[in-house]
Scaffold this motif. Structure first.
Motif, short mmCIF file in Angstrom:
data_model
loop_
_atom_site.label_atom_id
_atom_site.label_comp_id
_atom_site.label_asym_id
_atom_site.label_seq_id
_atom_site.Cartn_x
_atom_site.Cartn_y
_atom_site.Cartn_z
N PHE A 34 0.87 -1.17 0.00
CA PHE A 34 0.00 0.00 0.00
C PHE A 34 0.91 1.22 0.00
O PHE A 34 1.85 1.30 0.80
N PHE A 35 0.64 2.17 -0.90
CA PHE A 35 1.53 3.31 -1.13
C PHE A 35 0.70 4.47 -1.68
O PHE A 35 -0.51 4.34 -1.87
N PHE A 36 1.35 5.59 -2.00
CA PHE A 36 0.71 6.65 -2.78
C PHE A 36 1.75 7.35 -3.62
O PHE A 36 2.93 7.44 -3.26
N THR A 37 1.34 7.84 -4.78
CA THR A 37 2.29 8.34 -5.79
C THR A 37 2.99 9.63 -5.40
O THR A 37 4.09 9.89 -5.88
N THR A 38 2.38 10.45 -4.54
CA THR A 38 2.99 11.73 -4.17
C THR A 38 3.83 11.62 -2.91
O THR A 38 4.36 12.63 -2.43
N CYS A 39 3.99 10.44 -2.38
CA CYS A 39 4.75 10.22 -1.15
C CYS A 39 6.21 10.63 -1.35
O CYS A 39 6.85 10.26 -2.33
N LYS A 40 6.71 11.38 -0.40
CA LYS A 40 8.12 11.80 -0.41
C LYS A 40 8.91 11.05 0.65
O LYS A 40 10.10 11.23 0.80
N GLY A 41 8.21 10.18 1.40
CA GLY A 41 8.86 9.45 2.49
C GLY A 41 9.32 8.07 2.08
O GLY A 41 10.28 7.91 1.32
N PHE A 98 -3.14 10.54 5.38
CA PHE A 98 -3.30 9.12 5.65
C PHE A 98 -1.98 8.52 6.05
O PHE A 98 -0.93 9.10 5.85
N ILE A 99 -2.07 7.34 6.64
CA ILE A 99 -0.87 6.61 7.03
C ILE A 99 -0.94 5.22 6.40
O ILE A 99 -2.02 4.72 6.08
N HIS A 100 0.23 4.63 6.21
CA HIS A 100 0.29 3.26 5.71
C HIS A 100 1.60 2.65 6.15
O HIS A 100 2.55 3.34 6.49
N ASP A 150 -12.42 4.01 1.66
CA ASP A 150 -12.79 3.10 2.74
C ASP A 150 -12.60 1.64 2.32
O ASP A 150 -12.18 0.81 3.13
N SER A 151 -12.86 1.32 1.06
CA SER A 151 -12.64 -0.05 0.57
C SER A 151 -11.17 -0.41 0.57
O SER A 151 -10.79 -1.51 0.98
N LEU A 152 -10.33 0.50 0.12
CA LEU A 152 -8.89 0.26 0.09
C LEU A 152 -8.34 0.03 1.49
O LEU A 152 -7.56 -0.90 1.72
N TYR A 153 -8.76 0.86 2.45
CA TYR A 153 -8.28 0.70 3.82
C TYR A 153 -8.77 -0.60 4.43
O TYR A 153 -8.06 -1.28 5.15
N ASP A 172 -4.30 6.77 -1.52
CA ASP A 172 -4.74 8.12 -1.85
C ASP A 172 -5.55 8.12 -3.15
O ASP A 172 -5.12 8.68 -4.16
N PRO A 173 -6.73 7.51 -3.14
CA PRO A 173 -7.49 7.40 -4.38
C PRO A 173 -8.02 8.73 -4.91
O PRO A 173 -8.31 8.84 -6.10
#
Length: 184
Positions: free
Chosen positions: A51-58, A145-147, A119-122, A88-89
C-alpha cells in the motif's frame, strides 16, 4: 541488490499468518488502465502486496524501488504478481497510476496498480492483508493518511505467508528467497 543469487533454504517452511483459516478475500478495483480488476484475476498466483501513494516523499519511493527490483527478478515467473494499492485514491486516479506505473516500468499484467474508494482500500489493507492503512487521526474525510512500509507475501491459496519491510534490502533478499520457496 543482487537478488538472482539468492538460494532458498529447501528445509524452510513458511508460516501461515493471521487467524486460523484466514485468507485474502474478494475485491473489485480499477487498474492503472481504468479496467476493473478483481481478486479472481489473482487466483492461483503468488503475490507481493503493498500500500503506497504516488505523491509520497517518504518511504514509498524506496518501497517501490525495491518492488521494481523484485518485479524484474521474477519477470520470467508470470505466476508471481506484484500488486500496489494506493491509499490516496482522490489523487491517484487511473491516469495518475498509469503514469507512475510507466515510470516504474510496470507491465500492467505482472505488476498491477489499483485504486478505488478510500474506505474499501483501507478495509482491504486491514482485513484482507493485515497491513496498516488509515486516514491520519482516523478521520475519514481527511486528505492525510498513514500506511505501513511492509509488503505481504500471499500464496496461491490466498494465505499470507510473510511480512517484509519494503524499505530494507536485507528483507527484500529474504522475500525473494521465500517467493522461491513458494514457487518450488
Amino acid at each position: 541488490m543482487v537478488l538472482l543469487m539468492v538460494k532458498p533454504d529447501p528445509a524452510k517452511k513458511l508460516p501461515v499468518l493471521g487467524e486460523e483459516g484466514h485468507r485474502t478475500g474478494k475485491f473489485a478495483l480499477l487498474t492503472q488502465d481504468s479496467v476493473v480488476y478483481n481478486s479472481d484475476s489473482l487466483a492461483g498466483s503468488i503475490r507481493v502486496v503493498e500500500f503506497f501513494f504516488t505523491t509520497c516523499k517518504g518511504i514509498c519511493p524506496k518501497m517501490n524501488g525495491n518492488m521494481k527490483k523484485l518485479y524484474l527478478q521474477f519477470r520470467s515467473a508470470p505466476q508471481v504478481k506484484f500488486v500496489s494499492f494506493t491509499v490516496d485514491p482522490l489523487h491517484d486516479t487511473p491516469s495518475v497510476l498509469k503514469k507512475y506505473a510507466l515510470q516504474q516500468g510496470a507491465d500492467g499484467y505482472q505488476w498491477i496498480f489499483l485504486t478505488g474508494q478510500k474506505d474499501s482500500l483501507y478495509r482491504i489493507a486491514r482485513e484482507q492483508y493485515l497491513l496498516s492503512a488509515a486516514p491520519a487521526d482516523d478521520v475519514v474525510n481527511t486528505e492525510e493518511f498513514i500506511h505501513t512500509q511492509y509488503f505481504a507475501l500471499v500464496d496461491a491459496q490466498n494465505q499470507i505467508r510473510g511480512f517484509y519491510d519494503g524499505t530494507s534490502e536485507k528483507e527484500m533478499i529474504r522475500l525473494m528467497a521465500d517467493i522461491k520457496i513458494l514457487l518450488a
